[in-house]
Design a protein around this motif. Sequence first.
Motif, PDB file in Angstrom:
ATOM      1  N   LEU A 234       0.833  -1.197   0.000  1.00  0.00           N
ATOM      2  CA  LEU A 234       0.000   0.000   0.000  1.00  0.00           C
ATOM      3  C   LEU A 234       0.870   1.250   0.000  1.00  0.00           C
ATOM      4  CD1 LEU A 234      -2.617  -1.094   2.684  1.00  0.00           C
ATOM      5  CD2 LEU A 234      -2.932  -1.082   0.205  1.00  0.00           C
ATOM      6  N   ARG A 235       0.311   2.347  -0.469  1.00  0.00           N
ATOM      7  CA  ARG A 235       1.045   3.606  -0.493  1.00  0.00           C
ATOM      8  C   ARG A 235       0.192   4.719   0.102  1.00  0.00           C
ATOM      9  NH1 ARG A 235       3.827   4.993  -6.091  1.00  0.00           N
ATOM     10  NH2 ARG A 235       4.821   6.483  -4.671  1.00  0.00           N
ATOM     11  N   ALA A 236       0.848   5.610   0.804  1.00  0.00           N
ATOM     12  CA  ALA A 236       0.195   6.804   1.338  1.00  0.00           C
ATOM     13  C   ALA A 236       1.293   7.807   1.666  1.00  0.00           C
ATOM     14  CB  ALA A 236      -0.607   6.481   2.591  1.00  0.00           C
ATOM     15  N   HIS A 237       0.937   9.057   1.722  1.00  0.00           N
ATOM     16  CA  HIS A 237       1.882  10.067   2.164  1.00  0.00           C
ATOM     17  C   HIS A 237       2.024   9.966   3.685  1.00  0.00           C
ATOM     18  CE1 HIS A 237       2.144  11.881  -1.763  1.00  0.00           C
ATOM     19  NE2 HIS A 237       0.827  11.923  -1.835  1.00  0.00           N
ATOM     20  N   LEU A 238       3.173  10.409   4.179  1.00  0.00           N
ATOM     21  CA  LEU A 238       3.469  10.295   5.604  1.00  0.00           C
ATOM     22  C   LEU A 238       3.535  11.670   6.244  1.00  0.00           C
ATOM     23  CD1 LEU A 238       6.347   7.654   5.327  1.00  0.00           C
ATOM     24  CD2 LEU A 238       3.931   7.204   5.807  1.00  0.00           C
ATOM     25  N   MET A 239       3.062  11.747   7.496  1.00  0.00           N
ATOM     26  CA  MET A 239       3.144  13.008   8.231  1.00  0.00           C
ATOM     27  C   MET A 239       3.487  12.751   9.689  1.00  0.00           C
ATOM     28  SD  MET A 239      -0.852  14.227   8.669  1.00  0.00           S
ATOM     29  CE  MET A 239      -0.474  15.703   9.621  1.00  0.00           C
ATOM     30  N   VAL A 240       4.019  13.780  10.335  1.00  0.00           N
ATOM     31  CA  VAL A 240       4.339  13.678  11.749  1.00  0.00           C
ATOM     32  C   VAL A 240       4.151  15.041  12.394  1.00  0.00           C
ATOM     33  CG1 VAL A 240       6.829  14.050  11.329  1.00  0.00           C
ATOM     34  CG2 VAL A 240       6.080  12.921  13.432  1.00  0.00           C
TER      35      VAL A 240
END
Length: 371
Positions: A234-240
């Motif tokens: 799966l793919r998704a953008h990452l945030m923190v």
Amino acid sequence: MEHKKRRGILERLNAGEVVVGDGGYVMQLERRGYVKAGHWTPEAAVEHPEAVRQLHKEFLRAGADVIQTFTFYCSDDKLELSGNVTTITGAQINDAACNLAGEVANEGGALVAGGVSQTPCYLKTNSETEVKAIFKKQMDYFLQKDIDFFIVEFFEHVEEAVWAVEVLKSSRKPVAATLCIAPQGDMNGVPPGECAVRLVKAGADIVGINCHLDPLTGVRTVKMMKEGLEKAGLRAHLMVQPLGFHTPECNIGGYVSLPEFPFALETRAMTRWDVHKYAREAYKAGIRYIGGCCGFEPYHIRAIAEELSAERGFLPPGSEKHGLWGAALEFHTKPWVRARARREYWENLLPASGRPKCPSMATPADGYQND
């Protein structure tokens, strides 16, 4: 340099751009005398809009690309528990918060994110129908204001976060989903990688971590989420968007279990140089949405923007007064202070606490287990 034109969150992330989030609101406004500690509900958007507006403006000036609505804990069941529902309603708060965020965002081409957080209803009833109805009600308020995207934030149980994502995706707007969990997983022991998989399968476009633990722990947990997504194909953008405090004890309950919470956390505050390191580590980990939560003041957000100024192609307006790495100190009258106008000095500094009896770490409360 002029701020980039207003483009959507996914358009920016799909292009590989760095998106700088804003910082914390409830704790900063509590310190300023506008929010009740413990309840942390956002009625200040109605009672003291000037205070909320000013904090929005400072985050924008510091380099934030996103202004988040001050709607943390703004479900009617949470407001009722806090004793506010009889005087200020969720509808009033959501309306005021969206207006304030939109007003300020428009001043600098920033995006408006509607924030939706966990509900007391989940732990009380565990009713998917009831919890989703709460999210749907808040979503409808936001859609009336045509926000740019949603942030599902401060969820300790991935199940509830999944319910929120499923509701908000019906809006056809992008949804970011962030959990306030440790590397050990959510409160039911679901590992970060599996949490990420569940969120993406529910429809989240962006996944990550917020609050509860320090920046480098947050980055570590997002890396685990990334690994889980890769294994699942799966793919998704990452945030923190982590805490602005040092929490080396790293227990699963996060900073709420520390004896300093909530009125003595200043002793654990991040310096701007800590945040420079965090921003670089997040970027190296492949995270492109980088911001902060409780404890992140505007100068911390400015540190993110400055550390990643080469990648972004510009410095924020808030950097005009002092330059990079303390460059303004070159004009100080004292030679030993002028000598500090360089990157090497601040990168290698080991700050002292100034407290003769200060312990290096504390013993967290209750039944949470340390690493």
